[in-house]
Design a protein around this motif. Structure first.
Motif, PDB file in Angstrom:
ATOM      1  N   LEU A  44       0.859  -1.187   0.000  1.00 64.76           N
ATOM      2  CA  LEU A  44       0.000   0.000   0.000  1.00 64.76           C
ATOM      3  C   LEU A  44       0.888   1.228   0.000  1.00 64.76           C
ATOM      4  N   ASP A  45       0.695   2.090  -0.950  1.00 65.27           N
ATOM      5  CA  ASP A  45       1.465   3.341  -1.011  1.00 65.27           C
ATOM      6  C   ASP A  45       2.966   3.095  -0.865  1.00 65.27           C
ATOM      7  N   GLY A  46       3.471   2.020  -1.492  1.00 65.44           N
ATOM      8  CA  GLY A  46       4.895   1.723  -1.465  1.00 65.44           C
ATOM      9  C   GLY A  46       5.366   0.917  -0.267  1.00 65.44           C
ATOM     10  N   ALA A  47       4.591   0.849   0.788  1.00 65.02           N
ATOM     11  CA  ALA A  47       4.972   0.085   1.974  1.00 65.02           C
ATOM     12  C   ALA A  47       4.476  -1.357   1.849  1.00 65.02           C
ATOM     13  N   ILE A  48       5.342  -2.319   2.201  1.00 63.74           N
ATOM     14  CA  ILE A  48       4.971  -3.734   2.162  1.00 63.74           C
ATOM     15  C   ILE A  48       4.784  -4.235   3.578  1.00 63.74           C
ATOM     16  N   ARG A  49       3.682  -4.948   3.781  1.00 64.32           N
ATOM     17  CA  ARG A  49       3.390  -5.505   5.101  1.00 64.32           C
ATOM     18  C   ARG A  49       2.974  -6.960   4.941  1.00 64.32           C
ATOM     19  N   SER A  50       3.598  -7.837   5.706  1.00 61.75           N
ATOM     20  CA  SER A  50       3.256  -9.244   5.699  1.00 61.75           C
ATOM     21  C   SER A  50       2.621  -9.587   7.044  1.00 61.75           C
ATOM     22  N   ARG A  52      -9.736   2.623   1.960  1.00 58.74           N
ATOM     23  CA  ARG A  52     -10.301   3.075   0.690  1.00 58.74           C
ATOM     24  C   ARG A  52      -9.306   3.985  -0.018  1.00 58.74           C
ATOM     25  N   ALA A  53      -9.569   4.195  -1.288  1.00 61.05           N
ATOM     26  CA  ALA A  53      -8.796   5.137  -2.105  1.00 61.05           C
ATOM     27  C   ALA A  53      -7.303   4.828  -2.150  1.00 61.05           C
ATOM     28  N   ALA A  54      -6.957   3.550  -2.153  1.00 62.38           N
ATOM     29  CA  ALA A  54      -5.556   3.175  -2.285  1.00 62.38           C
ATOM     30  C   ALA A  54      -5.432   2.044  -3.305  1.00 62.38           C
ATOM     31  N   ARG A  55      -4.551   2.199  -4.272  1.00 64.80           N
ATOM     32  CA  ARG A  55      -4.250   1.088  -5.178  1.00 64.80           C
ATOM     33  C   ARG A  55      -3.366   0.142  -4.373  1.00 64.80           C
ATOM     34  N   TRP A  56      -3.610  -1.147  -4.469  1.00 62.02           N
ATOM     35  CA  TRP A  56      -2.896  -2.074  -3.614  1.00 62.02           C
ATOM     36  C   TRP A  56      -2.636  -3.399  -4.307  1.00 62.02           C
ATOM     37  N   THR A  57      -1.648  -4.109  -3.766  1.00 66.16           N
ATOM     38  CA  THR A  57      -1.273  -5.423  -4.265  1.00 66.16           C
ATOM     39  C   THR A  57      -1.433  -6.413  -3.134  1.00 66.16           C
ATOM     40  N   TRP A  58      -1.909  -7.607  -3.460  1.00 66.77           N
ATOM     41  CA  TRP A  58      -2.219  -8.622  -2.452  1.00 66.77           C
ATOM     42  C   TRP A  58      -1.594  -9.951  -2.873  1.00 66.77           C
ATOM     43  N   SER A  59      -0.918 -10.608  -1.962  1.00 68.41           N
ATOM     44  CA  SER A  59      -0.427 -11.969  -2.164  1.00 68.41           C
ATOM     45  C   SER A  59      -0.866 -12.786  -0.966  1.00 68.41           C
TER      46      SER A  59
END
Length: 98
Positions: free
Chosen positions: A68-74, A87-94
């Motif tokens: 989210l916003d360049g930060a990666i969280r596992s 809301r209002a955030a482009r995000w990637t999910w694995s």
């Protein structure tokens, strides 16, 4: 305000392998959209949504990794716990099952 629907989910429910068992479509709910489905572990990028996303993980544990916003969280999430995406955030999910 009109009923929330599939377009408000940011794209997760449009994945070809996701077939919701139940949804709130047609109930006229303006402030919440609910769906229940089984998902396999996957990786994907999703568009920003106008609403928050709350996921209740019925099975588990599952490890999710979000960008989210360049930060990666596992995070390791046990069955019955929740994860959320603002809301209002482009995000990637694995995700992967443990």
């Amino acid at each position: 305000m009109s009923e929330l629907g599939l377009a408000d989910t940011g794209g997760i429910l449009r994945q070809p392998w996701v077939r919701p068992d139940r949804t709130s479509s047609g109930l006229g709910w303006e402030h919440v959209y609910v769906s229940a489905q089984r998902e396999r572990p996957y990786h994907g990028s999703f568009d920003a949504a106008l609403t928050h996303l709350l996921i209740l993980h019925l099975d588990g544990p599952v490890t999710v990794r979000r960008r989210l916003d360049g930060a990666i969280r596992s995070q390791r999430i046990p069955a019955g716990d929740c994860s959320s995406t603002p809301r209002a955030a482009r995000w990637t999910w694995s995700s992967r099952t443990d």
